[in-house]
Every structure is written in C-alpha cells, then in structure tokens.
Design a protein around this motif. Structure first.
Motif, PDB file in Angstrom:
ATOM      1  N   LYS A  50     -10.237  31.338   0.369  1.00 33.62           N
ATOM      2  CA  LYS A  50     -10.148  31.670   1.799  1.00 33.62           C
ATOM      3  C   LYS A  50      -8.686  31.752   2.214  1.00 33.62           C
ATOM      4  CE  LYS A  50     -14.514  29.768   3.316  1.00 33.62           C
ATOM      5  NZ  LYS A  50     -15.182  28.819   4.197  1.00 33.62           N
ATOM      6  N   LEU A  51      -8.445  32.484   3.258  1.00 30.89           N
ATOM      7  CA  LEU A  51      -7.102  32.641   3.812  1.00 30.89           C
ATOM      8  C   LEU A  51      -6.734  31.368   4.572  1.00 30.89           C
ATOM      9  CD1 LEU A  51      -5.111  34.950   3.777  1.00 30.89           C
ATOM     10  CD2 LEU A  51      -5.961  35.660   5.983  1.00 30.89           C
ATOM     11  N   GLU A  52      -5.609  30.761   4.225  1.00 32.64           N
ATOM     12  CA  GLU A  52      -5.236  29.484   4.827  1.00 32.64           C
ATOM     13  C   GLU A  52      -4.438  29.651   6.121  1.00 32.64           C
ATOM     14  OE1 GLU A  52      -3.176  27.277   1.842  1.00 32.64           O
ATOM     15  OE2 GLU A  52      -4.939  27.083   0.582  1.00 32.64           O
ATOM     16  N   GLY A  53      -3.551  30.595   6.147  1.00 34.71           N
ATOM     17  CA  GLY A  53      -2.717  30.796   7.332  1.00 34.71           C
ATOM     18  C   GLY A  53      -3.159  32.015   8.106  1.00 34.71           C
ATOM     19  N   ILE A  54      -3.396  31.846   9.409  1.00 31.96           N
ATOM     20  CA  ILE A  54      -3.830  32.951  10.261  1.00 31.96           C
ATOM     21  C   ILE A  54      -2.791  33.124  11.359  1.00 31.96           C
ATOM     22  CG2 ILE A  54      -5.667  33.789  11.776  1.00 31.96           C
ATOM     23  CD1 ILE A  54      -7.544  31.844  10.314  1.00 31.96           C
ATOM     24  N   GLY A  55      -2.391  34.364  11.607  1.00 29.85           N
ATOM     25  CA  GLY A  55      -1.462  34.627  12.695  1.00 29.85           C
ATOM     26  C   GLY A  55      -0.329  35.545  12.280  1.00 29.85           C
ATOM     27  N   GLU A  56       0.634  35.692  13.202  1.00 33.64           N
ATOM     28  CA  GLU A  56       1.810  36.538  12.989  1.00 33.64           C
ATOM     29  C   GLU A  56       2.925  35.716  12.351  1.00 33.64           C
ATOM     30  OE1 GLU A  56       1.992  39.833  13.690  1.00 33.64           O
ATOM     31  OE2 GLU A  56      -0.137  39.760  14.249  1.00 33.64           O
ATOM     32  N   GLU A  57       4.095  36.314  12.217  1.00 33.62           N
ATOM     33  CA  GLU A  57       5.236  35.638  11.608  1.00 33.62           C
ATOM     34  C   GLU A  57       5.682  34.428  12.413  1.00 33.62           C
ATOM     35  OE1 GLU A  57       8.413  38.310  10.908  1.00 33.62           O
ATOM     36  OE2 GLU A  57       7.175  39.698   9.778  1.00 33.62           O
ATOM     37  N   GLU A  58       5.710  34.538  13.730  1.00 40.68           N
ATOM     38  CA  GLU A  58       6.219  33.465  14.575  1.00 40.68           C
ATOM     39  C   GLU A  58       5.169  32.402  14.867  1.00 40.68           C
ATOM     40  OE1 GLU A  58       7.309  35.767  17.869  1.00 40.68           O
ATOM     41  OE2 GLU A  58       8.918  36.774  16.800  1.00 40.68           O
ATOM     42  N   PHE A  59       3.912  32.828  14.925  1.00 38.49           N
ATOM     43  CA  PHE A  59       2.840  31.897  15.297  1.00 38.49           C
ATOM     44  C   PHE A  59       1.775  31.898  14.188  1.00 38.49           C
ATOM     45  CE2 PHE A  59      -1.169  30.953  17.559  1.00 38.49           C
ATOM     46  CZ  PHE A  59      -0.848  29.680  17.994  1.00 38.49           C
ATOM     47  N   VAL A  60       1.817  30.880  13.317  1.00 37.26           N
ATOM     48  CA  VAL A  60       0.870  30.786  12.203  1.00 37.26           C
ATOM     49  C   VAL A  60       0.025  29.532  12.401  1.00 37.26           C
ATOM     50  CG1 VAL A  60       0.632  30.553   9.714  1.00 37.26           C
ATOM     51  CG2 VAL A  60       2.475  31.942  10.656  1.00 37.26           C
ATOM     52  N   VAL A  61      -1.287  29.701  12.321  1.00 42.35           N
ATOM     53  CA  VAL A  61      -2.221  28.593  12.444  1.00 42.35           C
ATOM     54  C   VAL A  61      -2.759  28.287  11.043  1.00 42.35           C
ATOM     55  CG1 VAL A  61      -4.389  27.818  13.445  1.00 42.35           C
ATOM     56  CG2 VAL A  61      -2.863  29.285  14.761  1.00 42.35           C
ATOM     57  N   LEU A  62      -2.658  27.042  10.663  1.00 43.81           N
ATOM     58  CA  LEU A  62      -3.126  26.615   9.352  1.00 43.81           C
ATOM     59  C   LEU A  62      -4.576  26.157   9.463  1.00 43.81           C
ATOM     60  CD1 LEU A  62      -2.218  26.135   6.420  1.00 43.81           C
ATOM     61  CD2 LEU A  62      -1.714  23.798   7.081  1.00 43.81           C
ATOM     62  N   ASP A  63      -5.436  26.744   8.649  1.00 42.53           N
ATOM     63  CA  ASP A  63      -6.851  26.395   8.653  1.00 42.53           C
ATOM     64  C   ASP A  63      -7.082  25.268   7.634  1.00 42.53           C
ATOM     65  OD1 ASP A  63      -9.563  26.340   8.943  1.00 42.53           O
ATOM     66  OD2 ASP A  63      -9.935  28.337   8.115  1.00 42.53           O
ATOM     67  N   ALA A  64      -7.334  24.050   8.131  1.00 38.75           N
ATOM     68  CA  ALA A  64      -7.494  22.888   7.249  1.00 38.75           C
ATOM     69  C   ALA A  64      -8.748  22.995   6.392  1.00 38.75           C
ATOM     70  CB  ALA A  64      -7.528  21.613   8.075  1.00 38.75           C
ATOM     71  N   GLN A  65      -9.802  23.583   6.939  1.00 41.13           N
ATOM     72  CA  GLN A  65     -11.038  23.740   6.180  1.00 41.13           C
ATOM     73  C   GLN A  65     -10.832  24.703   5.008  1.00 41.13           C
ATOM     74  OE1 GLN A  65     -14.296  25.139   8.540  1.00 41.13           O
ATOM     75  NE2 GLN A  65     -15.826  24.579   6.998  1.00 41.13           N
ATOM     76  N   ALA A  66     -10.054  25.755   5.209  1.00 37.80           N
ATOM     77  CA  ALA A  66      -9.766  26.696   4.127  1.00 37.80           C
ATOM     78  C   ALA A  66      -8.894  26.051   3.053  1.00 37.80           C
ATOM     79  CB  ALA A  66      -9.092  27.945   4.684  1.00 37.80           C
TER      80      ALA A  66
END
Length: 128
Positions: free
Chosen positions: A85-101
């Motif tokens: 699964k993709l762990e980081g979601i977002g753009e260059e400046e704003f990245v959200v880390l998905d802990a479940q992934a």
C-alpha cells in the motif's frame, strides 16, 4: 600382489552352527547375514536394537521438511505477490503518513522473511 576377495561364504552366520544349517533360509538371507556383517546382537524377529529409530526419524524429518516448504512457499507468495500500500499521501509540501499502510507493508516484509526462513529450514531437513 593378488587381489583379495571378500570373505563371503555360506558357512558363517547365525543360521549356521558348526557347518550344519538349520531352519528354512533363502539365498538372500544367507547373503545378507554373511556378507554385510550382520550384527551378532540382532534378533531373528526382524528388529534391530540400534536401527529402530532410523526409519521414524527419516519419516518425521521428511514430513516436517515438506510442511515447512509448503508453508514457506505460501508465505513467500503472500509477501511477494500482494502489492504494497502507498504510505505517504499528499503533495510535496503536505504529506500525510498512513500508519495502517505502514503496518501492512511491514507485515508483507515479515511474510517474505518468515517464508525464506521456512524454505531454508525445509532444505536443511531435506539434507538431513
């Protein structure tokens, strides 16, 4: 120097006493008793005191090796063929880390590691 032949004759063995044969014995019985060095403490009922565990150990190691190989291959297949699964979601400046992934991807890596270890253990049991 003349070649020495092995001492193999039908005049020795547990079924021969002072040159007299007793009981019903086939040629193969005489051959195996005389020429392969049958142990003198071996009973005539087909059980050997030192070789009773060998077939059991062989069967257990073969079955455990096969089981380890099958489970290891399944774990390797699950860890390798299932897409991460993709762990980081977002753009260059704003990245959200998905802990479940992250946990999911870590579990896939663990499956690959356990599968490799089980396949190695199966190979070692097969070699034994």
């Amino acid at each position: 120097m003349p070649a020495r032949e092995p001492d193999c004759s039908c005049g020795r063995g547990p079924s021969v006493v002072k040159g007299k044969r007793y009981g019903v014995r086939s040629y193969l019985h005489l051959f195996y008793e005389d020429c392969t060095g049958a142990s003198p403490d071996w009973d005539g009922d087909g059980s050997s005191p030192h070789g009773a565990w060998a077939p059991l150990i062989w069967k257990v190691s073969l079955s455990m090796g096969t089981l380890f190989l099958l489970v290891g291959a399944a774990a390797l297949a699950a860890g390798s063929l299932v897409p991460p699964k993709l762990e980081g979601i977002g753009e260059e400046e704003f990245v959200v880390l998905d802990a479940q992934a992250v946990r999911y991807n870590h579990a896939l890596g663990t499956c690959r590691l356990v599968g490799t270890a089980l396949c190695v253990a199966a190979g070692a049991l097969g070699a034994v």
